[in-house]
Design an enzyme around this catalytic site. Structure first.
Site, PDB file in Angstrom:
ATOM      1  CG  ASP A 127     -14.108 -51.186  91.641  1.00 16.53           C
ATOM      2  OD1 ASP A 127     -12.868 -51.306  91.721  1.00 16.53           O
ATOM      3  OD2 ASP A 127     -14.821 -50.859  92.606  1.00 16.53           O
ATOM      4  CB  SER A 186     -19.308 -47.377  79.655  1.00 21.60           C
ATOM      5  OG  SER A 186     -19.332 -47.550  78.273  1.00 21.60           O
ATOM      6  CG  HIS A 222      -8.521 -44.391  89.534  1.00 18.70           C
ATOM      7  ND1 HIS A 222      -8.140 -43.538  90.543  1.00 18.70           N
ATOM      8  CD2 HIS A 222      -9.874 -44.510  89.629  1.00 18.70           C
ATOM      9  CE1 HIS A 222      -9.209 -43.163  91.232  1.00 18.70           C
ATOM     10  NE2 HIS A 222     -10.274 -43.737  90.701  1.00 18.70           N
TER      11      HIS A 222
END
Length: 282
Positions: free
Chosen positions: A88, A248, A145
């Site tokens: 995201d 980050s 992921h």
């Protein structure tokens, strides 16, 4: 273009010391005080707790437990695409690597060799390839992921600065993503390799991977490499590969032979979500 005072300040403040302190505080189990901080943070950054596997703020024993919270099953369905978005966040930049140069922001580029800790052999593999840089804001889900299936080949911890990685800093600090602390992970997808780089930042207490656990700290100031060719570590598309314990950015690199075409709706600053289509083979 003049440099904003907030950027000038980042050159002066003790970023490593502040980050180490933030990491320790984020691990504290301070009862009601921890809950109050989490509640303030969730409200301040409009965190959507309804997506969380555990939506009860009162049940998180530390800030890190909250920050690295898991999502409900099915909250991020995976698109039918060659490469899905691994996090995201918001698109920083993406496109073609110009020989060995990656576009950071107007007036700023950096080399693949610098990003990959001076590994010129690895960098050459990605010449004229493709890249995507995605920024994770404080409100985002902070697990990373897999964009596609991959066999883990290597992981390298690279010491570096700890500048913020928000869009303003990216526009003013030369070579930002190649000068900050980072963890470079390289995978093989069939006959094609790709790199997934976790970039640290101010107040990012640590970075972790699914196979290693916390990579930093320690911050020894030395580059460290782990090789996994013979260990048979395979991760499926959409499977968790790592996480940030605060803030980050991730940078993905693909070779020219991957022949990727990014989704038509992709553009800098656009919000993206884990699992959505990122690129397909041309």
């Amino acid at each position: 273009m003049s440099t904003p005072s907030s950027i000038k300040l980042q050159y002066l403040i003790p970023k490593t010391a502040l980050t180490a302190l933030a990491g320790k505080l984020a691990h504290l189990r301070a009862g009601w005080l921890t809950t109050a901080v989490i509640r303030w943070f969730a409200k301040r950054y409009q965190v959507n707790m309804l997506e969380a596997a555990n939506p009860d703020i009162n049940s998180y024993v530390s800030f890190n437990d909250f920050f690295t919270r898991a999502l409900k099953p099915g909250a991020r369905p995976l698109a039918n695409a060659t490469q899905i978005c691994p996090v995201d966040g918001a698109i920083s930049q993406f496109g073609q690597i110009e020989k060995d140069q990656i576009f950071q922001a107007k007036g700023h580029q950096y080399s693949t060799t610098a990003l990959l800790a001076g590994n010129s052999e690895m960098a050459k593999y990605y010449e004229n390839g493709h890249f995507a840089t995605i920024y994770l804001s404080p409100r985002d889900y902070h697990r990373i992921h897999m964009p596609c299936d991959g066999k883990l080949l290597s992981m390298t911890y690279v010491p570096g600065d700890l500048f913020s990685v928000n869009p303003l800093t990216a526009a003013h600090v030369p070579g930002l993503f190649a000068r900050n602390e980072r963890v470079v992970c390289e995978f093989a997808h069939g006959d094609t390799k790709f790199a997934l780089v976790l970039v640290g930042a101010t107040i990012v207490g640590s970075m972790a991977t699914a196979w290693h656990g916390i990579v930093n700290p320690p911050r020894t100031g030395k580059t460290r490499t782990w090789l996994y060719h013979e260990q048979g570590i395979y991760l499926k598309q959409g499977e968790e590969m790592g996480r940030f314990l605060l803030g980050s950015t991730v940078v993905l690199l693909y070779p020219e032979t991957a022949r990727l075409s990014f989704q038509g709706g992709w553009q800098p600053a656009r919000p993206v979500r884990l699992g959505e289509a990122m690129a397909d083979k041309r």
